[in-house]
Write a protein that holds these residues in place. Structure first.
Motif, PDB file in Angstrom:
ATOM      1  N   LYS A  48       5.053 -33.761 -71.691  1.00  0.00           N
ATOM      2  CA  LYS A  48       4.535 -33.642 -70.354  1.00  0.00           C
ATOM      3  C   LYS A  48       5.716 -33.217 -69.513  1.00  0.00           C
ATOM      4  O   LYS A  48       6.829 -34.003 -69.591  1.00  0.00           O
ATOM      5  N   ASP A 105      -1.732 -27.345 -72.731  1.00  0.00           N
ATOM      6  CA  ASP A 105      -2.355 -26.905 -71.740  1.00  0.00           C
ATOM      7  C   ASP A 105      -1.753 -26.763 -70.390  1.00  0.00           C
ATOM      8  O   ASP A 105      -0.398 -27.306 -70.457  1.00  0.00           O
ATOM      9  N   THR A 150      -5.821 -28.535 -63.724  1.00  0.00           N
ATOM     10  CA  THR A 150      -4.692 -28.966 -64.262  1.00  0.00           C
ATOM     11  C   THR A 150      -3.316 -28.656 -63.506  1.00  0.00           C
ATOM     12  O   THR A 150      -3.048 -27.756 -62.982  1.00  0.00           O
ATOM     13  N   ARG A 154     -10.681 -36.954 -71.885  1.00  0.00           N
ATOM     14  CA  ARG A 154     -10.456 -35.912 -70.619  1.00  0.00           C
ATOM     15  C   ARG A 154     -11.777 -35.222 -70.253  1.00  0.00           C
ATOM     16  O   ARG A 154     -11.892 -34.908 -69.135  1.00  0.00           O
ATOM     17  N   PRO A 166      -1.159 -25.396 -65.957  1.00  0.00           N
ATOM     18  CA  PRO A 166      -2.050 -25.131 -65.067  1.00  0.00           C
ATOM     19  C   PRO A 166      -2.316 -23.915 -64.792  1.00  0.00           C
ATOM     20  O   PRO A 166      -1.663 -22.795 -65.153  1.00  0.00           O
ATOM     21  N   HIS A 203     -12.159 -29.399 -61.585  1.00  0.00           N
ATOM     22  CA  HIS A 203     -10.848 -29.859 -61.801  1.00  0.00           C
ATOM     23  C   HIS A 203      -9.825 -28.793 -62.143  1.00  0.00           C
ATOM     24  O   HIS A 203      -9.883 -27.832 -62.689  1.00  0.00           O
ATOM     25  N   SER A 224      -8.963 -26.125 -70.064  1.00  0.00           N
ATOM     26  CA  SER A 224      -8.826 -27.596 -70.465  1.00  0.00           C
ATOM     27  C   SER A 224     -10.197 -28.113 -71.266  1.00  0.00           C
ATOM     28  O   SER A 224     -10.085 -28.886 -72.037  1.00  0.00           O
TER      29      SER A 224
END
Ligand SMILES: Nc1nc2c(ncn2[C@@H]2O[C@H](COP(=O)(O)OP(=O)(O)OP(=O)(O)O)[C@@H](O)[C@H]2O)c(=O)[nH]1
Ligand SMILES: [Mg+2]
Ligand SMILES: [Zn+2]
Length: 293
Positions: free
Chosen positions: A9, A217, A201, A186, A219, A199, A173
């Motif tokens: 991440k 995943d 990301t 999630r 944005p 939602h 997502s």
């Protein structure tokens, strides 16, 4: 002693890295160095929860985009890019084409995922995409509705590092939630935030599907800029032109409006799609004028 870790991440200058199945907060040693999800990095332990990244150990490839001479790194060590599109929100074909051109330039396999086939207006859209991108260009296109399951892509994900990329709201997502074992957590996150709108990301994140398969995943993107490409090699990234390299009258043809240009001939004969023809010209013009300001 330096150990190796996987970056799972990235948020700003902060990272989460994984070592033997355990996650650690990671800071970076030098402010200048950029790391990205998918990197295998060398780390030094700070304490039982925190580590410091000292260098990159393995980055076989890097997915990045360049808008107006600014590069943005997205993910690394990728086997395939799953480019997610949907009839809603509006599909920007230049975005899809830019992703395909990037994948070709980087030697990463692209697969087009058409999501939201449950929507009635999706049928026409799906047919048009399949006609051009599979029938004419030879790309793999898989259509599905993440609401009804993602079994159609499971076999494609096996033993690979896959990156999901696409405009915001296409359902990346939602697809991830369907293919990872602990996806239910999630989904809860999504339905909670649906009350407040949509939602979105905000950070790239790597998820394990199993021991050998990962999915990243990221944005939603508005654009996938290609300012870093070599203008002389651009037409190699177009499957519809690839078999005709060297057929232009002039060796230094830019394929803009020169006489005897094979690209123009292909377009005029209906062997090249208008959107892709115009995109090639626009990328060429951008690459030729960059750095002149
Ligand atoms: N009708 C329909 N809606 C879907 C489907 N998959 C996802 N959606 C909806 O599309 C919206 C956006 O889904 P997300 O999964 O958050 O999209 P995303 O691509 O991750 O968006 P960003 O994180 O902003 O990039 C949500 O309201 C989902 O419920 C589908 O198969 N059919
Ligand atoms: Mg998302
Ligand atoms: Zn030409």
């Amino acid at each position: 002693m330096t150990k190796s870790a996987l970056v799972v991440k990235a948020y700003g200058r902060q990272f989460i890295v994984e070592i033997d199945g355990t996650n650690y907060q990671a800071v970076t040693k030098s402010k200048k160095t950029e790391y990205v999800v998918g990197d295998i990095v060398g780390i030094e332990e700070i304490n039982s929860e925190q580590v410091q990244i000292v260098d990159v150990i393995k980055r076989d490839n890097l997915v990045y985009r360049t808008d107006n001479n600014r590069s943005k790194i997205i993910a690394s060590n990728i086997d395939q890019m799953l480019i997610v599109i949907a009839v809603k929100p509006n599909c920007n074909l230049n975005f899809l084409n830019n992703c395909l051109i990037f994948a070709e330039s980087a030697g990463i396999t692209p697969i087009i995922i058409i999501n939201k086939t449950d929507l009635t207006e999706s049928a026409d859209f799906t047919n048009k995409i399949i006609n051009l991108y599979t029938a004419s260009l030879g790309y793999e296109v898989i259509s599905l509705s993440a609401y009804n399951g993602c079994d159609a892509i499971l076999s494609k994900l096996a033993n690979k590092n896959s990156l999901l990329i696409g405009q915001s709201g296409v359902g990346k997502s939602t697809i991830i939630n369907q293919v990872i074992p602990d996806g239910r957590a999630r989904t809860g996150e999504i339905s909670k935030s649906e009350n407040t709108g949509c939602h979105t990301t905000t950070n790239a994140e790597l998820y394990h599907i199993n021991n050998h398969s990962n999915i990243i995943d990221c944005p939603g993107l508005q654009e996938f800029g290609l300012y870093h490409l070599d203008v002389d090699r651009l037409i190699e990234y177009f499957p519809e032109i690839k078999d005709h390299l060297g057929e232009c009258k002039f060796r230094n043809c830019r394929h803009l409006n020169e006489p005897g240009c094979i690209v123009k001939t292909l377009y005029e004969n209906g062997q090249m799609d208008k959107v892709r023809f115009e995109l090639l010209q626009s990328i060429t013009n951008n690459l030729l004028t960059k750095g002149r300001f």
